[in-house]
Design an enzyme around this catalytic site. Structure first.
Site: not given
Length: 232
Positions: A140, A155
């Protein structure tokens, strides 16, 4: 058409399910995996039944589960050509690094980093034996150190670590026929991305499948979005 064998983790919904769909449509023997057998079987019902799609229950956090899938794949196919580490959890927008719940962060890292690493360790020896492999780590932009902002601590840190793992493995496996890369699918309309995201799952999966199909002289230890290299 291809007879290569591909496995996708976390593939019962969203981008993972679409990756399976796209790979199968290209002729790959594609293995859809999920933690829940019930959800995995429901996912299979959304796919064409005339394609080479297989199902295995898999919990990448559980070493015994990973070993069981490895044993089954070797018995059934004799090899694995493509590993797509798609499974990921906990886009923790509700906390910051300065006040993070470290138990929650640990759980996130266990799946997003250690689980992917465990899968790579399981199948790299098989890929080495065959002189061919593609490992695609679905990362990501939240894990890119270049321009990283605050927020989503578990995350973001887990995906940054996944990118570091990509570099380590890619460099170590040069000249083995195994290419290892990270990919950011962009902001995709999934359960994690939300309904306001600007990309469809089809668009998000496309760049991941592209990396799975890299030629032997393709890049390794790199980070991509939409087929273009971006900064780690």
């Amino acid at each position: 058409m291809s007879n290569k064998i591909a496995l996708v983790t976390g593939a019962n919904r969203g981008i993972g399910l679409e990756i399976v769909r796209q790979l199968a449509s290209k002729g790959y023997e594609t293995i859809l995996t999920s933690r829940s057998q019930e959800k995995g079987e429901q996912a299979l019902m959304q796919l064409p039944d005339d394609q080479n799609i297989h199902y295995h229950t898999l919990d990448i956090v559980d070493p015994k589960s990973v070993e069981a899938v490895k044993t089954d794949i070797i018995r059934e196919f004799g090899r694995l050509d493509i590993l797509i580490n798609n499974a990921g959890i906990n886009y923790d927008t509700w906390q910051e690094a300065q006040n993070a719940d470290l138990d929650e962060v640990k759980e996130t890292i266990e799946t997003n980093l250690i689980g992917a690493w465990r899968m790579a360790l399981a199948f790299i020896p098989i890929m080495k034996e065959n002189g061919f492999g593609r490992i695609v780590n679905v990362s990501s932009g939240a894990g890119a150190l270049n321009g990283m902002a605050g927020g989503t601590p578990g995350y973001g840190v887990s995906k940054a670590a996944m990118n570091a793992l990509t570099i380590k493995l890619g460099k170590e496996l040069q000249n083995t026929g195994i290419l290892v890369n990270s990919v950011c699918p962009g902001w995709v309309r999934t359960d994690m991305g939300g309904s306001n995201a600007d990309r469809s799952v089809e668009e998000g999966a496309k760049g991941i499948v592209w990396l799975a199909e890299l030629p032997k002289d393709g890049p390794t230890a790199k980070f991509f979005r939409d087929g273009k290299e971006i900064d780690f």
